[in-house]
Scaffold this motif. Structure first.
Motif, PDB file in Angstrom:
ATOM      1  N   GLY A   2     -39.398  32.708 -19.451  1.00 30.85           N
ATOM      2  CA  GLY A   2     -40.724  32.246 -18.381  1.00 30.85           C
ATOM      3  C   GLY A   2     -40.537  31.980 -17.163  1.00 30.85           C
ATOM      4  N   LEU A   3     -39.998  30.698 -16.924  1.00 34.56           N
ATOM      5  CA  LEU A   3     -39.343  30.321 -15.691  1.00 34.56           C
ATOM      6  C   LEU A   3     -38.353  31.109 -15.167  1.00 34.56           C
ATOM      7  CD1 LEU A   3     -38.242  27.689 -14.347  1.00 34.56           C
ATOM      8  CD2 LEU A   3     -36.804  26.999 -15.610  1.00 34.56           C
ATOM      9  N   ILE A   4     -37.480  31.592 -15.895  1.00 35.44           N
ATOM     10  CA  ILE A   4     -36.056  33.481 -15.387  1.00 35.44           C
ATOM     11  C   ILE A   4     -37.423  33.850 -14.987  1.00 35.44           C
ATOM     12  CG2 ILE A   4     -34.808  34.316 -16.001  1.00 35.44           C
ATOM     13  CD1 ILE A   4     -33.322  33.118 -18.310  1.00 35.44           C
ATOM     14  N   ILE A   5     -38.000  34.189 -15.126  1.00 36.17           N
ATOM     15  CA  ILE A   5     -38.466  35.753 -14.419  1.00 36.17           C
ATOM     16  C   ILE A   5     -39.367  34.947 -13.072  1.00 36.17           C
ATOM     17  CG2 ILE A   5     -40.581  37.044 -14.579  1.00 36.17           C
ATOM     18  CD1 ILE A   5     -39.830  37.514 -17.462  1.00 36.17           C
ATOM     19  N   ALA A   6     -40.080  34.169 -13.231  1.00 41.84           N
ATOM     20  CA  ALA A   6     -40.187  33.345 -12.244  1.00 41.84           C
ATOM     21  C   ALA A   6     -39.651  33.026 -11.392  1.00 41.84           C
ATOM     22  CB  ALA A   6     -40.671  31.747 -12.811  1.00 41.84           C
ATOM     23  N   VAL A   7     -38.735  32.656 -11.542  1.00 46.20           N
ATOM     24  CA  VAL A   7     -37.038  32.468 -10.454  1.00 46.20           C
ATOM     25  C   VAL A   7     -36.673  33.720  -9.668  1.00 46.20           C
ATOM     26  CG1 VAL A   7     -34.759  31.671 -10.566  1.00 46.20           C
ATOM     27  CG2 VAL A   7     -36.342  30.205 -10.710  1.00 46.20           C
ATOM     28  N   VAL A   8     -36.703  34.949 -10.680  1.00 49.54           N
ATOM     29  CA  VAL A   8     -36.251  35.512  -9.886  1.00 49.54           C
ATOM     30  C   VAL A   8     -37.980  36.447  -9.118  1.00 49.54           C
ATOM     31  CG1 VAL A   8     -35.786  38.193 -10.444  1.00 49.54           C
ATOM     32  CG2 VAL A   8     -34.763  36.746 -11.595  1.00 49.54           C
ATOM     33  N   ALA A   9     -39.063  36.280  -9.957  1.00 53.36           N
ATOM     34  CA  ALA A   9     -39.971  37.084  -8.822  1.00 53.36           C
ATOM     35  C   ALA A   9     -40.171  35.712  -7.862  1.00 53.36           C
ATOM     36  CB  ALA A   9     -41.333  36.881  -9.684  1.00 53.36           C
ATOM     37  N   MET A  10     -39.420  34.631  -7.628  1.00 58.54           N
ATOM     38  CA  MET A  10     -39.810  33.909  -6.135  1.00 58.54           C
ATOM     39  C   MET A  10     -38.932  34.525  -5.153  1.00 58.54           C
ATOM     40  SD  MET A  10     -41.560  31.857  -5.364  1.00 58.54           S
ATOM     41  CE  MET A  10     -41.819  31.813  -3.040  1.00 58.54           C
ATOM     42  N   VAL A  11     -37.736  34.928  -5.505  1.00 55.84           N
ATOM     43  CA  VAL A  11     -36.382  34.909  -4.723  1.00 55.84           C
ATOM     44  C   VAL A  11     -36.567  35.876  -4.339  1.00 55.84           C
ATOM     45  CG1 VAL A  11     -34.216  35.992  -4.931  1.00 55.84           C
ATOM     46  CG2 VAL A  11     -34.682  34.062  -6.160  1.00 55.84           C
TER      47      VAL A  11
END
Length: 156
Positions: free
Chosen positions: A133-142
Motif C-alpha cells: 500500500g505504501l508503494i502504491i500510494a507513493v507511485v500515485a502521489m508522484v
C-alpha cells in the motif's frame, strides 16, 4: 443624450463586461483529459491508503496513529500530506478549477512525493519492508504531482 453618445456608452459597458470575463478566465484552468488522469490517480492513492503499509497496518491506521514509534514518523507524515495534497487539494482543484489551487496541488504533491520516498527508505533502513500500500500510494502521489505541475505550468 445624443445618438453619438449612446453607442459610446454601450461600447464602454461591453468593454467592461469583456474585461471581467477575461479576468475570470485568467483565474481558472481547463483540465481536459488531465482531470480523468488525476481522478484515477486519486482513486489509486485511496486504494493505497487502505492496503497495508507497515507491520500489517493500513495507511489510514498509520494516519490516525495506530502505529507508533520512531520508524513510523516519516510514513505518518506521508499519510498526512498525501491525504491533504493528494486527495483534498486535488478534489478542491477539480471542483473549483482555480489556477492557484493547481499550484498548491503541484507544490504540495511534490513535497508529499519526496516524503513518500523517504517513508519507503525509512522502512527499509529500519529492517522492515514497506507494505504494498505504501508503494502504491507513493507511485500515485508522484503521478498526481506530475499532473498538477503540468497543469499549473501550462497557464498562458
Amino acid at each position: 443624450m445624443t445618438d453619438s453618445e449612446q453607442p459610446s456608452g454601450e461600447n464602454e459597458q461591453l468593454r467592461q463586461e469583456i474585461e471581467e470575463v477575461g479576468r475570470r478566465a485568467s483565474r481558472t484552468i481547463d483540465l481536459g483529459g488531465r482531470a480523468l488522469v488525476i481522478a484515477i490517480a486519486v482513486f489509486v492513492l485511496l486504494v493505497g491508503l487502505i492496503l497495508p503499509w507497515m507491520n500489517g497496518s493500513s495507511g489510514l491506521e498509520v494516519l490516525i496513529g495506530h502505529e507508533t514509534g520512531k520508524a513510523s514518523m516519516v510514513p505518518r507524515l506521508f499519510s498526512l500530506t498525501s491525504v491533504l495534497f493528494g486527495v483534498l487539494a486535488s478534489a478542491l482543484t477539480l471542483v473549483t478549477r482555480r489556477w492557484v489551487f493547481a499550484w498548491v496541488g503541484a507544490a504540495g504533491g511534490w513535497f508529499a512525493s519526496v516524503d513518500g520516498i523517504l517513508a519507503i527508505w525509512s522502512r527499509q533502513s529500519s529492517g522492515n519492508s514497506p507494505g504494498v500500500g505504501l508503494i502504491i500510494a507513493v507511485v500515485a502521489m508522484v503521478a498526481i504531482a506530475i499532473q498538477w505541475l503540468r497543469t499549473a505550468a501550462s497557464r498562458s
